[in-house]
Design a protein around this motif. Structure first.
Motif, short mmCIF file in Angstrom:
data_model
loop_
_atom_site.label_atom_id
_atom_site.label_comp_id
_atom_site.label_asym_id
_atom_site.label_seq_id
_atom_site.Cartn_x
_atom_site.Cartn_y
_atom_site.Cartn_z
N ASN A 24 0.83 -1.21 0.00
CA ASN A 24 0.00 0.00 0.00
C ASN A 24 0.86 1.26 0.00
O ASN A 24 0.60 2.21 -0.75
CB ASN A 24 -0.91 0.02 1.23
N GLU A 25 1.88 1.27 0.85
CA GLU A 25 2.76 2.44 0.97
C GLU A 25 3.54 2.67 -0.33
O GLU A 25 3.68 3.81 -0.78
CB GLU A 25 3.73 2.24 2.14
N LEU A 26 4.02 1.60 -0.94
CA LEU A 26 4.78 1.73 -2.19
C LEU A 26 3.88 2.28 -3.31
O LEU A 26 4.32 3.09 -4.13
CB LEU A 26 5.35 0.37 -2.59
N PHE A 27 2.64 1.83 -3.34
CA PHE A 27 1.70 2.28 -4.36
C PHE A 27 1.43 3.78 -4.22
O PHE A 27 1.42 4.53 -5.21
CB PHE A 27 0.40 1.49 -4.25
N ILE A 28 1.22 4.22 -2.99
CA ILE A 28 0.99 5.65 -2.74
C ILE A 28 2.22 6.46 -3.13
O ILE A 28 2.12 7.51 -3.75
CB ILE A 28 0.62 5.87 -1.26
N ASP A 29 3.40 5.96 -2.76
CA ASP A 29 4.65 6.65 -3.13
C ASP A 29 4.79 6.77 -4.64
O ASP A 29 5.21 7.81 -5.16
CB ASP A 29 5.86 5.90 -2.56
N PHE A 30 4.46 5.70 -5.34
CA PHE A 30 4.58 5.68 -6.80
C PHE A 30 3.68 6.75 -7.42
O PHE A 30 4.12 7.54 -8.27
CB PHE A 30 4.20 4.29 -7.32
N LYS A 31 2.44 6.79 -6.98
CA LYS A 31 1.52 7.80 -7.51
C LYS A 31 1.98 9.21 -7.15
O LYS A 31 1.94 10.13 -8.00
CB LYS A 31 0.11 7.55 -6.99
N ASP A 32 2.41 9.39 -5.92
CA ASP A 32 2.84 10.72 -5.48
C ASP A 32 4.05 11.23 -6.28
O ASP A 32 4.12 12.42 -6.61
CB ASP A 32 3.19 10.70 -3.99
N THR B 1 -0.36 -17.12 -7.12
CA THR B 1 0.40 -16.91 -8.34
C THR B 1 0.86 -18.25 -8.89
O THR B 1 0.93 -19.23 -8.14
CB THR B 1 1.61 -16.00 -8.08
N ASP B 2 1.20 -18.29 -10.16
CA ASP B 2 1.66 -19.55 -10.75
C ASP B 2 3.16 -19.75 -10.58
O ASP B 2 3.71 -20.75 -11.02
CB ASP B 2 1.27 -19.64 -12.23
N VAL B 3 3.84 -18.81 -9.93
CA VAL B 3 5.27 -18.97 -9.66
C VAL B 3 5.41 -19.70 -8.33
O VAL B 3 5.03 -19.17 -7.28
CB VAL B 3 6.00 -17.62 -9.59
N PRO B 4 5.93 -20.92 -8.32
CA PRO B 4 5.98 -21.72 -7.10
C PRO B 4 6.74 -21.02 -5.97
O PRO B 4 7.83 -20.48 -6.17
CB PRO B 4 6.72 -22.99 -7.55
N GLY B 5 6.14 -21.05 -4.78
CA GLY B 5 6.80 -20.50 -3.61
C GLY B 5 6.59 -19.01 -3.39
O GLY B 5 7.07 -18.47 -2.39
N PHE B 6 5.89 -18.35 -4.30
CA PHE B 6 5.70 -16.90 -4.21
C PHE B 6 4.26 -16.55 -3.85
O PHE B 6 3.32 -17.28 -4.17
CB PHE B 6 6.03 -16.22 -5.54
N VAL B 7 4.12 -15.40 -3.20
CA VAL B 7 2.81 -14.80 -2.97
C VAL B 7 2.86 -13.40 -3.56
O VAL B 7 3.87 -12.70 -3.45
CB VAL B 7 2.46 -14.76 -1.47
N SER B 8 1.79 -13.00 -4.24
CA SER B 8 1.69 -11.67 -4.83
C SER B 8 0.75 -10.82 -4.00
O SER B 8 -0.22 -11.32 -3.44
CB SER B 8 1.17 -11.75 -6.27
N VAL B 9 1.03 -9.52 -3.95
CA VAL B 9 0.21 -8.60 -3.17
C VAL B 9 -0.17 -7.42 -4.04
O VAL B 9 0.68 -6.83 -4.73
CB VAL B 9 0.96 -8.10 -1.92
N THR B 10 -1.45 -7.07 -4.02
CA THR B 10 -1.95 -5.90 -4.74
C THR B 10 -2.35 -4.84 -3.73
O THR B 10 -2.83 -5.16 -2.64
CB THR B 10 -3.15 -6.26 -5.63
N PRO B 11 -2.18 -3.56 -4.04
CA PRO B 11 -2.44 -2.51 -3.06
C PRO B 11 -3.91 -2.15 -2.92
O PRO B 11 -4.69 -2.26 -3.86
CB PRO B 11 -1.64 -1.32 -3.62
N VAL B 12 -4.26 -1.70 -1.74
CA VAL B 12 -5.60 -1.17 -1.48
C VAL B 12 -5.80 0.08 -2.35
O VAL B 12 -4.90 0.90 -2.50
CB VAL B 12 -5.75 -0.80 0.01
#
Length: 347
Positions: free
Chosen positions: A96-104, A139-150
């Motif tokens: 969430n914080e990275l997404f806000i930083d990116f937009k800002d 995700t289809d990449v074994p061992g990984f979890v993906s996160v999408t921002p609020v």
């Protein structure tokens, strides 16, 4: 009073050491793209089509060696590692914080952020499914979890039976980049962005030992550029020792309707120090006899050639979150600045 002052002094000294224990290794950027300076001819509007952070939390590795012509049996070594105590809420808050930083960062440079409601009018998204961010997704990449921002809405082709977002395919190049080019045209020559960030903790080395198979994994937390994740093939037509390959890449890309684009990635992994102890874990098997050695704990010998050796890698969740965020923020800030320079015609 002196005792209390000494206690507070020691406490704050300890906190200072802990908070500042995380550091980054050498940052080596890499660029791709074509006619990136012509991005200045587009509208100063950006739609963020994809924004995901991806974390390796589990590694399941194996090595197989068929029996030799002079006797002996088949040899197979298997090793599974999992990060211990990772907090899903930390991953979500980080994203969430990275997404806000990116937009800002983009807004500060004079760009307008196009909403998902406006993007939904793109003809290219006519048959697509709208997704709402703010969760950990498979995700289809074994061992990984993906996160999408609020607060981030995006569009996908749909979900498969396992709930994994269906991927676009292309024989050459990034299929998302090609789709984003079409969306940029549909929305009136804007710029479409994609952010995909990957952190790994395992560094696998497969090999052989005399008369057997061996798996060797080094623990090393890092943000990666272009690399390939391999895993034992467990479905479909396969033979012993077969594995699947999953290419991944940390990148930030921007493209317009004419295919002018900028992409920033890493030339070498960006190491995150002070979070995981760098240890090497080895598992080997010879003539059907399982052997395991690890710097974390001793594995139990077992005659079953298919039995997995399972280890947990201890990690402080707050240190992990801080170190990971440091790496991703540095990556984003650097490449957004590079994009802006190109989008301004190199000025």
């Amino acid at each position: 009073m002196k005792t209390r002052s000494l206690f507070l002094s020691l406490l704050f000294s300890t906190l200072f050491i802990t908070v500042n224990a995380q550091s980054l290794g050498e940052f080596k950027e890499q660029y791709a793209g074509q006619r990136s300076k012509k991005l200045k001819d587009s509208q100063k509007k950006i739609y963020i089509a994809q924004f995901k952070t991806n974390y390796e939390v589990y590694k399941d590795a194996s090595s197989y060696k068929a029996k030799g012509m002079f006797g002996g049996g088949n040899a197979k070594a298997k090793l599974a590692l999992a990060l211990d105590s990772i907090n899903p809420l930390d991953l979500q808050n980080m994203t969430n914080e990275l997404f806000i930083d990116f937009k800002d960062q983009l807004i500060a440079q004079g760009f307008e952020i196009v909403t998902a409601d406006a993007a939904s009018k793109a003809d290219s998204y006519a048959d697509y499914q709208r997704m709402e961010g703010g969760e950990l997704i498979p995700t289809d990449v074994p061992g990984f979890v993906s996160v999408t921002p609020v607060g981030h809405s995006y569009f996908v082709k749909g979900l498969d039976k396992n709930g994994v977002e269906k991927k676009k395919y292309s024989l050459v190049g990034d299929p998302d980049l090609k789709m984003n080019k079409k969306v940029a045209k549909d929305l009136g020559n804007i710029i479409v962005a994609k952010v995909d960030l990957f952190l790994m903790f395992s560094d696998q080395k497969q090999g052989w030992s005399p008369g057997g198979a061996k798996v060797k994994i080094k623990t090393n937390l890092r943000m990666v550029g272009a690399t390939t994740v391999t895993a034992e093939k467990k479905k479909g037509l396969r033979f012993k020792g077969a594995y699947t390959s999953h290419p991944i890449k940390s990148s930030i890309s921007f493209i317009d309707q004419k295919g002018n684009y900028f992409e920033g990635t890493l030339k070498k992994p960006l190491e995150v120090n002070g979070v995981l102890e760098k240890e090497t874990i080895k598992v080997s098997q010879s003539n059907g006899i399982y052997k395991g050695t690890t710097s974390f704990s001793y594995a139990t010998p077992d005659m079953e050639t298919t039995k997995r050796s399972y280890q947990t890698v201890k990690v402080d969740p707050s240190q992990y979150a801080q170190g990971a965020k440091m790496a991703m923020k540095k990556f984003m800030k650097f490449h957004v600045n590079a994009f802006v320079w190109n989008a301004n015609g190199g000025k």
